[in-house]
Design a protein around this motif. Sequence first.
Motif, PDB file in Angstrom:
ATOM      1  N   PRO A 276       0.795  -1.235   0.000  1.00 18.36           N
ATOM      2  CA  PRO A 276       0.000   0.000   0.000  1.00 18.36           C
ATOM      3  C   PRO A 276       0.824   1.281   0.000  1.00 18.36           C
ATOM      4  O   PRO A 276       0.462   2.246  -0.683  1.00 18.36           O
ATOM      5  CB  PRO A 276      -0.826  -0.145   1.278  1.00 18.36           C
ATOM      6  CG  PRO A 276      -1.078  -1.613   1.367  1.00 18.36           C
ATOM      7  CD  PRO A 276       0.218  -2.240   0.924  1.00 18.36           C
TER       8      PRO A 276
ATOM      9  N   PHE B  93       1.741   2.057  -3.504  1.00 13.81           N
ATOM     10  CA  PHE B  93       0.623   2.626  -4.269  1.00 13.81           C
ATOM     11  C   PHE B  93       0.458   4.116  -3.929  1.00 13.81           C
ATOM     12  O   PHE B  93       0.224   4.937  -4.820  1.00 13.81           O
ATOM     13  CB  PHE B  93      -0.675   1.874  -3.957  1.00 13.81           C
ATOM     14  CG  PHE B  93      -0.776   0.530  -4.619  1.00 13.81           C
ATOM     15  CD1 PHE B  93      -1.397   0.391  -5.852  1.00 13.81           C
ATOM     16  CD2 PHE B  93      -0.251  -0.600  -4.017  1.00 13.81           C
ATOM     17  CE1 PHE B  93      -1.495  -0.845  -6.477  1.00 13.81           C
ATOM     18  CE2 PHE B  93      -0.343  -1.843  -4.627  1.00 13.81           C
ATOM     19  CZ  PHE B  93      -0.961  -1.972  -5.850  1.00 13.81           C
TER      20      PHE B  93
ATOM     21  N   PHE C 186      -6.147   1.604   0.930  1.00 12.74           N
ATOM     22  CA  PHE C 186      -5.358   0.544   0.301  1.00 12.74           C
ATOM     23  C   PHE C 186      -5.094  -0.524   1.357  1.00 12.74           C
ATOM     24  O   PHE C 186      -4.491  -0.249   2.401  1.00 12.74           O
ATOM     25  CB  PHE C 186      -4.042   1.086  -0.254  1.00 12.74           C
ATOM     26  CG  PHE C 186      -4.225   2.039  -1.410  1.00 12.74           C
ATOM     27  CD1 PHE C 186      -4.410   1.562  -2.700  1.00 12.74           C
ATOM     28  CD2 PHE C 186      -4.233   3.407  -1.208  1.00 12.74           C
ATOM     29  CE1 PHE C 186      -4.591   2.431  -3.761  1.00 12.74           C
ATOM     30  CE2 PHE C 186      -4.408   4.297  -2.262  1.00 12.74           C
ATOM     31  CZ  PHE C 186      -4.595   3.805  -3.541  1.00 12.74           C
TER      32      PHE C 186
ATOM     33  N   ASP D  83      -3.755  -4.343   2.581  1.00 10.27           N
ATOM     34  CA  ASP D  83      -2.935  -5.544   2.411  1.00 10.27           C
ATOM     35  C   ASP D  83      -2.581  -6.041   3.809  1.00 10.27           C
ATOM     36  O   ASP D  83      -1.606  -5.578   4.409  1.00 10.27           O
ATOM     37  CB  ASP D  83      -1.679  -5.236   1.598  1.00 10.27           C
ATOM     38  CG  ASP D  83      -0.875  -6.492   1.260  1.00 10.27           C
ATOM     39  OD1 ASP D  83      -1.327  -7.599   1.617  1.00 10.27           O
ATOM     40  OD2 ASP D  83       0.195  -6.362   0.633  1.00 10.27           O
TER      41      ASP D  83
ATOM     42  N   VAL E 183      -9.400  -0.412  -1.949  1.00  3.11           N
ATOM     43  CA  VAL E 183      -8.677  -1.285  -2.878  1.00  3.11           C
ATOM     44  C   VAL E 183      -7.954  -2.376  -2.090  1.00  3.11           C
ATOM     45  O   VAL E 183      -7.165  -2.075  -1.189  1.00  3.11           O
ATOM     46  CB  VAL E 183      -7.641  -0.497  -3.710  1.00  3.11           C
ATOM     47  CG1 VAL E 183      -6.990  -1.413  -4.748  1.00  3.11           C
ATOM     48  CG2 VAL E 183      -8.283   0.707  -4.386  1.00  3.11           C
TER      49      VAL E 183
ATOM     50  N   THR F  78      -5.102  -4.742  -2.299  1.00  2.82           N
ATOM     51  CA  THR F  78      -3.921  -4.845  -3.164  1.00  2.82           C
ATOM     52  C   THR F  78      -3.207  -6.188  -3.048  1.00  2.82           C
ATOM     53  O   THR F  78      -2.501  -6.592  -3.964  1.00  2.82           O
ATOM     54  CB  THR F  78      -2.912  -3.732  -2.834  1.00  2.82           C
ATOM     55  OG1 THR F  78      -2.420  -3.915  -1.501  1.00  2.82           O
ATOM     56  CG2 THR F  78      -3.566  -2.359  -2.948  1.00  2.82           C
TER      57      THR F  78
ATOM     58  N   MET G  90      -7.239  -6.041  -6.818  1.00  2.00           N
ATOM     59  CA  MET G  90      -6.250  -6.389  -7.826  1.00  2.00           C
ATOM     60  C   MET G  90      -6.455  -7.855  -8.203  1.00  2.00           C
ATOM     61  O   MET G  90      -6.931  -8.660  -7.392  1.00  2.00           O
ATOM     62  CB  MET G  90      -4.833  -6.162  -7.306  1.00  2.00           C
ATOM     63  CG  MET G  90      -4.553  -4.725  -6.886  1.00  2.00           C
ATOM     64  SD  MET G  90      -4.943  -3.488  -8.158  1.00  2.00           S
ATOM     65  CE  MET G  90      -3.736  -3.887  -9.428  1.00  2.00           C
TER      66      MET G  90
ATOM     67  N   ALA H  25      -5.144 -10.539  -5.841  1.00  3.61           N
ATOM     68  CA  ALA H  25      -5.382 -10.308  -4.417  1.00  3.61           C
ATOM     69  C   ALA H  25      -6.388 -11.336  -3.902  1.00  3.61           C
ATOM     70  O   ALA H  25      -7.060 -12.019  -4.678  1.00  3.61           O
ATOM     71  CB  ALA H  25      -5.900  -8.894  -4.192  1.00  3.61           C
TER      72      ALA H  25
ATOM     73  N   GLU I 111      -3.722  -7.154 -13.786  1.00  2.00           N
ATOM     74  CA  GLU I 111      -2.333  -6.888 -13.406  1.00  2.00           C
ATOM     75  C   GLU I 111      -1.340  -7.183 -14.517  1.00  2.00           C
ATOM     76  O   GLU I 111      -0.138  -6.982 -14.341  1.00  2.00           O
ATOM     77  CB  GLU I 111      -1.943  -7.733 -12.186  1.00  2.00           C
ATOM     78  CG  GLU I 111      -2.724  -7.458 -10.929  1.00  2.00           C
ATOM     79  CD  GLU I 111      -2.228  -8.299  -9.765  1.00  2.00           C
ATOM     80  OE1 GLU I 111      -1.154  -8.932  -9.909  1.00  2.00           O
ATOM     81  OE2 GLU I 111      -2.898  -8.335  -8.727  1.00  2.00           O
TER      82      GLU I 111
ATOM     83  N   TYR J  51      -0.688  -0.548 -12.007  1.00  2.00           N
ATOM     84  CA  TYR J  51      -0.805   0.847 -11.575  1.00  2.00           C
ATOM     85  C   TYR J  51      -1.682   1.645 -12.535  1.00  2.00           C
ATOM     86  O   TYR J  51      -2.572   2.402 -12.126  1.00  2.00           O
ATOM     87  CB  TYR J  51       0.580   1.506 -11.504  1.00  2.00           C
ATOM     88  CG  TYR J  51       1.419   1.143 -10.303  1.00  2.00           C
ATOM     89  CD1 TYR J  51       0.847   0.687  -9.123  1.00  2.00           C
ATOM     90  CD2 TYR J  51       2.813   1.276 -10.349  1.00  2.00           C
ATOM     91  CE1 TYR J  51       1.632   0.365  -8.019  1.00  2.00           C
ATOM     92  CE2 TYR J  51       3.603   0.951  -9.257  1.00  2.00           C
ATOM     93  CZ  TYR J  51       3.004   0.499  -8.090  1.00  2.00           C
ATOM     94  OH  TYR J  51       3.787   0.182  -7.005  1.00  2.00           O
TER      95      TYR J  51
ATOM     96  N   LEU K 258      -5.404   0.496 -12.423  1.00  2.00           N
ATOM     97  CA  LEU K 258      -6.034   0.898 -11.168  1.00  2.00           C
ATOM     98  C   LEU K 258      -6.242   2.406 -11.127  1.00  2.00           C
ATOM     99  O   LEU K 258      -7.295   2.881 -10.686  1.00  2.00           O
ATOM    100  CB  LEU K 258      -5.183   0.450  -9.985  1.00  2.00           C
ATOM    101  CG  LEU K 258      -5.695   0.869  -8.605  1.00  2.00           C
ATOM    102  CD1 LEU K 258      -7.097   0.330  -8.347  1.00  2.00           C
ATOM    103  CD2 LEU K 258      -4.740   0.398  -7.498  1.00  2.00           C
TER     104      LEU K 258
END
Length: 333
Positions: free
Chosen positions: A66, A69, A151, A153, A189, A191, A211, A214, A261, A273, A276
Motif C-alpha cells: 500500500p 501505491f 489501500f 494488504d 482497494v 492490493t 487487484m 489479491a 495486473e 498501476y 487501477l
Amino acid sequence: MKKEKILKQIDRLKSIAIAEGIDLSSEINKLRAMLELESDDFQKEKQMKEVWEIVQNSRKIERPKPQDFIKNFIEDFIELKGDRRFGNDNAVIGGIGYFDKYPVTVVGIQKGHTLNENIEYNFGSPHPEGYRKALRLSFQAEKFTRPILFFVDTPGAYPGIDSEERGMAEAIAENLYYLSDLKTPIISVITGEGGSGGALALGVSDILIMMQNAILSVISPEGCASILFKDSSKAAEASVSLKLTSFDLLNLGIVDKVIDEGPGLEVNPEIGYKNLSEQILTSLQYFTSLSSRELVEHRNQKIRKIGYYKDTTGYLKKGISNTRNFIYDLFKL
C-alpha cells in the motif's frame, strides 16, 4: 470434450478394433488420457493449484505494498500520525494529498519488503490505534469533503493481548458503523491479502476494488484448514472452499471491480498501476458528482445486497410483508 462423448468414442473404437482386427490401442489410450483430464478429481486438483498460486502471489514480498501505491498515485503527500487516544501505529499509514486534481485522504495498511520493515510494520497486522487513526482521518475527510482512498494488504488485525486490552473488536466495529454513514466518497482497494475483520474495517466503501491476484476472506486458508481438517497443511484445499479470489468475489457480488495486473504486480507493476489509476479516477468522477444523501443511500444499498439469496425451497412466500422471518421460523420449529 465432455466425458460422455469420449466414452462413446472409446466404445466405438473398441468395436471397430474387434470387428476389423485393427490395433487401435494408441488412439484409445489418447482418448483415455483426455478422459482423465475431464475427471472430477483432475479438475479439482487443477482448481486447487490455481487458487493456491493466487494466494501465494498475493503474499509475495516483491509485490507492491500500500505505501508503494500511495507513493505512485498521491502527489504532495503529507503523513498524519496518531489516533489521539493511545498512540501511532506504524502498520497503518495515513495522510492527505492529491490524486490527479482531487484532494484526497489516503490510508493504507503497510507491509514491508524486508524483514526489518515487516518488524516495523508488524507484518501488516494493525493494532486498535491503527484503525482508530484511520477513522480519525476519515472524519477529517468528511469535514473537509475530501474523498477517501483505502489501500488494504493485511493478513488480519493483530490478535495479541495488548490489542484485546485496547479494544480491537470495538475499534473494528466503530469503523464499520461510522464508515457506512460517512458523507464523503470512499474507495477501497485490496492490493494483496485481505484478511478477515482486519481488512473489512477499511472495506466499507462506495466501490470495493481488487487487484487480480489479491485475496479476501473471513479467515486465512491455514486457519480454515486447522479448524475444519485439524491440519494446516491442507490450506490449499481450504482456499478453494473459501472462494477468496477476486473473480470468485466478483461473481458473488462482494467485489465491484477486478483490476488486470498483466503478468503480475511483482513482475511489472506499471500495468496494474495504470489500470487501477484509471478505475480510481473514473470512480472519483462519479461519486463526487453525487449528493451526500445519494452517496450514503448508494453505499447502504450496496452493502445490503451482499449475501442476498433467492429461495428455491418453496418455503418463503412471495412478498416480504406476507411472510415471517425464515431463520426465526427455523429456530422456532
